[in-house]
Write a protein that holds these residues in place. Structure first.
Motif, mmCIF file in Angstrom:
data_model
loop_
_atom_site.group_PDB
_atom_site.id
_atom_site.type_symbol
_atom_site.label_atom_id
_atom_site.label_comp_id
_atom_site.label_asym_id
_atom_site.label_seq_id
_atom_site.Cartn_x
_atom_site.Cartn_y
_atom_site.Cartn_z
ATOM 1 N N THR A 177 0.799 -1.226 0.000
ATOM 2 C CA THR A 177 0.000 0.000 0.000
ATOM 3 C C THR A 177 0.832 1.277 0.000
ATOM 4 O OG1 THR A 177 -1.678 -1.221 1.249
ATOM 5 C CG2 THR A 177 -1.885 1.181 1.181
ATOM 6 N N PRO A 178 0.672 2.124 -1.016
ATOM 7 C CA PRO A 178 1.339 3.438 -1.004
ATOM 8 C C PRO A 178 0.918 4.248 0.226
ATOM 9 C CG PRO A 178 0.511 2.954 -3.198
ATOM 10 C CD PRO A 178 -0.050 1.889 -2.276
ATOM 11 N N GLY A 179 1.876 4.955 0.793
ATOM 12 C CA GLY A 179 1.609 5.746 1.984
ATOM 13 C C GLY A 179 1.800 4.990 3.274
ATOM 14 N N VAL A 180 1.796 3.657 3.189
ATOM 15 C CA VAL A 180 2.005 2.808 4.365
ATOM 16 C C VAL A 180 3.348 2.098 4.253
ATOM 17 C CG1 VAL A 180 1.158 0.837 5.699
ATOM 18 C CG2 VAL A 180 -0.464 2.481 4.726
ATOM 19 N N ALA A 181 3.554 1.406 3.149
ATOM 20 C CA ALA A 181 4.813 0.692 2.892
ATOM 21 C C ALA A 181 5.704 1.517 1.970
ATOM 22 C CB ALA A 181 4.522 -0.668 2.262
ATOM 23 N N GLY A 182 6.993 1.542 2.262
ATOM 24 C CA GLY A 182 7.925 2.301 1.440
ATOM 25 C C GLY A 182 7.978 1.783 0.018
ATOM 26 N N ASP A 183 8.012 0.442 -0.142
ATOM 27 C CA ASP A 183 8.055 -0.135 -1.477
ATOM 28 C C ASP A 183 6.724 0.046 -2.203
ATOM 29 O OD1 ASP A 183 10.728 -1.064 -1.380
ATOM 30 O OD2 ASP A 183 10.107 -2.763 -0.165
ATOM 31 N N ASP A 344 12.314 13.395 -7.573
ATOM 32 C CA ASP A 344 12.357 14.701 -6.911
ATOM 33 C C ASP A 344 11.799 14.499 -5.506
ATOM 34 O OD1 ASP A 344 12.055 17.273 -5.966
ATOM 35 O OD2 ASP A 344 11.206 18.072 -7.827
ATOM 36 N N TRP A 345 12.686 14.125 -4.578
ATOM 37 C CA TRP A 345 12.232 13.784 -3.232
ATOM 38 C C TRP A 345 11.601 14.964 -2.505
ATOM 39 C CZ3 TRP A 345 11.317 9.028 -2.675
ATOM 40 C CH2 TRP A 345 12.152 8.046 -3.186
ATOM 41 N N ALA A 346 12.061 16.172 -2.782
ATOM 42 C CA ALA A 346 11.477 17.355 -2.146
ATOM 43 C C ALA A 346 10.014 17.503 -2.565
ATOM 44 C CB ALA A 346 12.275 18.607 -2.520
ATOM 45 N N ASP A 347 9.740 17.304 -3.856
ATOM 46 C CA ASP A 347 8.363 17.384 -4.350
ATOM 47 C C ASP A 347 7.521 16.258 -3.774
ATOM 48 O OD1 ASP A 347 6.230 18.214 -6.446
ATOM 49 O OD2 ASP A 347 6.555 16.079 -6.853
ATOM 50 N N ILE A 348 8.083 15.055 -3.734
ATOM 51 C CA ILE A 348 7.337 13.909 -3.216
ATOM 52 C C ILE A 348 7.033 14.084 -1.739
ATOM 53 C CG2 ILE A 348 7.473 11.424 -2.754
ATOM 54 C CD1 ILE A 348 9.196 11.277 -5.362
ATOM 55 N N ASP A 349 8.007 14.577 -0.985
ATOM 56 C CA ASP A 349 7.788 14.814 0.440
ATOM 57 C C ASP A 349 6.670 15.835 0.649
ATOM 58 O OD1 ASP A 349 8.251 14.751 3.240
ATOM 59 O OD2 ASP A 349 9.559 16.507 3.076
ATOM 60 N N LYS A 350 6.689 16.868 -0.158
ATOM 61 C CA LYS A 350 5.697 17.948 -0.049
ATOM 62 C C LYS A 350 4.304 17.478 -0.435
ATOM 63 C CE LYS A 350 4.652 22.570 -1.885
ATOM 64 N NZ LYS A 350 5.120 23.644 -2.818
ATOM 65 N N ASN A 351 4.211 16.643 -1.467
ATOM 66 C CA ASN A 351 2.911 16.279 -2.033
ATOM 67 C C ASN A 351 2.503 14.833 -1.791
ATOM 68 O OD1 ASN A 351 2.298 18.827 -3.525
ATOM 69 N ND2 ASN A 351 4.215 18.305 -4.570
ATOM 70 N N LEU A 352 3.240 14.124 -0.937
ATOM 71 C CA LEU A 352 2.969 12.699 -0.735
ATOM 72 C C LEU A 352 1.526 12.442 -0.319
ATOM 73 C CD1 LEU A 352 3.925 9.781 -0.631
ATOM 74 C CD2 LEU A 352 4.655 10.173 1.734
#
Length: 365
Positions: A177-183, A344-352
């Motif tokens: 599951t996205p948002g729960v598991a990293g993979d 783009d980890w900064a974007d992903i962190d911001k919009n996860l």
């Protein structure tokens, strides 16, 4: 090694089973109090580094650490996001000393103020992209996202995302599951890259849902199902799955090719680095013991054990696997010709959060 790839790296693990309840009583107060003199260190970690049979990198490193220091390692395992959420709930009364998780959750933990600054010994040998500029976290095992398939049932691995829409995969495919598991989050990140944007990626994942078994909080639980033939395909990561394949003869690793607007990598399999990153928890009850464990994980001896025991590559650029190491050779061959991109980890962190909500809406999850 793959083009643009960075050397792989690993992380620590201990002797409590995968339940989310800590064995024994932990100190009730955070920081370096009198209780922090106890000879214990508590690790909250994403799954993947502990062996199925007690033979993983975590198992060896924690055993050696306990023998050398007399400090007992208490281990709590869960999904990458799950571990950060737990640490966040305990922020006013920290129970963990060391947090190990994958991007973008390590950045999320940093943003929530869950990590204090500490540069472990040896971290100067870790690539700048694989550690926080302010020393709040450092990669301890570099790893790559991937998929697994059953080599017995499928004579060759799939090559494209579209193949997974075939009816043969109905109820034989699952991703965490996205948002729960990293993979699981990595599935979403790679799809966005490979399809050239969020909208086409979500449109594809909506179609894929008809074949998907359903949610899974743990990626590590999927590989055994693939090996047994309960599933034909699942998501995973190179380090964890390569280590599991020693006891799971039907497990194969593969990478979907880019498609759509991702023209720069079209026709080639793609992946991206998913390092296990570790940080010292803010006001950890046993901060000094946490520092010692982080130092130990990045020590030359522990890093030299990464390939043969953990199935990955050292986090340190000055520690190389022996040329004759069978695991290092196998991993190099596996990654040959795979295009490695950097999200783009900064974007992903911001919009996860919004990405995950959009995924839930598209898939009805």
């Amino acid at each position: 090694m793959p083009r643009n790839a960075r050397s792989l790296r690993l992380a620590p693990i201990a002797a409590v089973t995968g339940s989310l309840a800590l064995a024994g009583s932990l100190t009730a107060c955070g920081g370096d109090s009198a209780a922090s003199d106890a000879e214990v260190v508590t690790v909250y970690s994403a799954d993947g580094l502990k062996g199925e049979n007690g033979d993983g990198w975590y198992d060896q490193v924690f055993k050696d650490f306990e023998k050398q220091t007399g400090i007992k390692v208490e281990y709590v395992e869960g999904g990458s996001g799950e571990m950060v959420q737990r640490a966040a709930r305990e922020k006013t009364n920290p129970q963990a000393d060391v947090l190990v998780t994958l991007p973008p959750f390590i950045q999320q933990a940093d943003g929530k103020g869950l990590l204090q600054k500490y540069a472990p010994k040896g971290s100067e040998q870790v690539d700048g992209a694989d550690k926080a500029a302010d020393a709040t976290w450092t990669s301890v095992v570099n790893n790559y996202f991937g998929f697994v398939y059953n080599k017995k049932e499928l004579k060759q691995a799939p090559t494209t995302w579209d193949e997974l829409l075939d009816g043969r995969y109905k109820n034989k495919l699952q991703y965490s599951t996205p948002g729960v598991a990293g993979d699981g989050t990595a599935v979403l990140i790679k799809a966005i890259h490979d399809f050239g944007g969020k909208e086409p990626a979500l449109a594809y994942l909506k179609k894929l849902q008809s074949n998907n078994v359903g949610p899974s909080a743990s990626t590590g639980k999927l590989a055994p199902k693939v090996d047994k033939g309960e599933l034909l395909v699942a998501n995973g990561d190179v380090q964890m799955n390569h280590a599991q394949s020693k006891d799971m003869p039907n497990l194969g690793i593969w990478f979907p090719e880019a498609t759509g607007k991702a023209a720069d990598a079209a026709g080639r399999p793609t992946t991206f680095a998913l390092p296990y990153a570790a940080g010292l928890v803010t006001e950890a009850p046993h901060s000094e013991n946490g520092r010692k464990l982080l130092d130990f994980m990045l020590s030359v001896k522990a890093q030299q054990q990464v390939s043969a025991i953990g199935g990955g590559f050292s986090a340190r650029s000055d520690v190389k696997a022996a040329d004759a190491d069978a695991d290092a050779i196998a991993l190099t061959e596996l990654m040959d010709g795979v295009e490695v991109f950097e999200p783009d980890w900064a974007d992903i962190d911001k919009n996860l959060t919004s990405y995950v909500e959009d995924w839930k809406s598209a898939t009805g999850s």
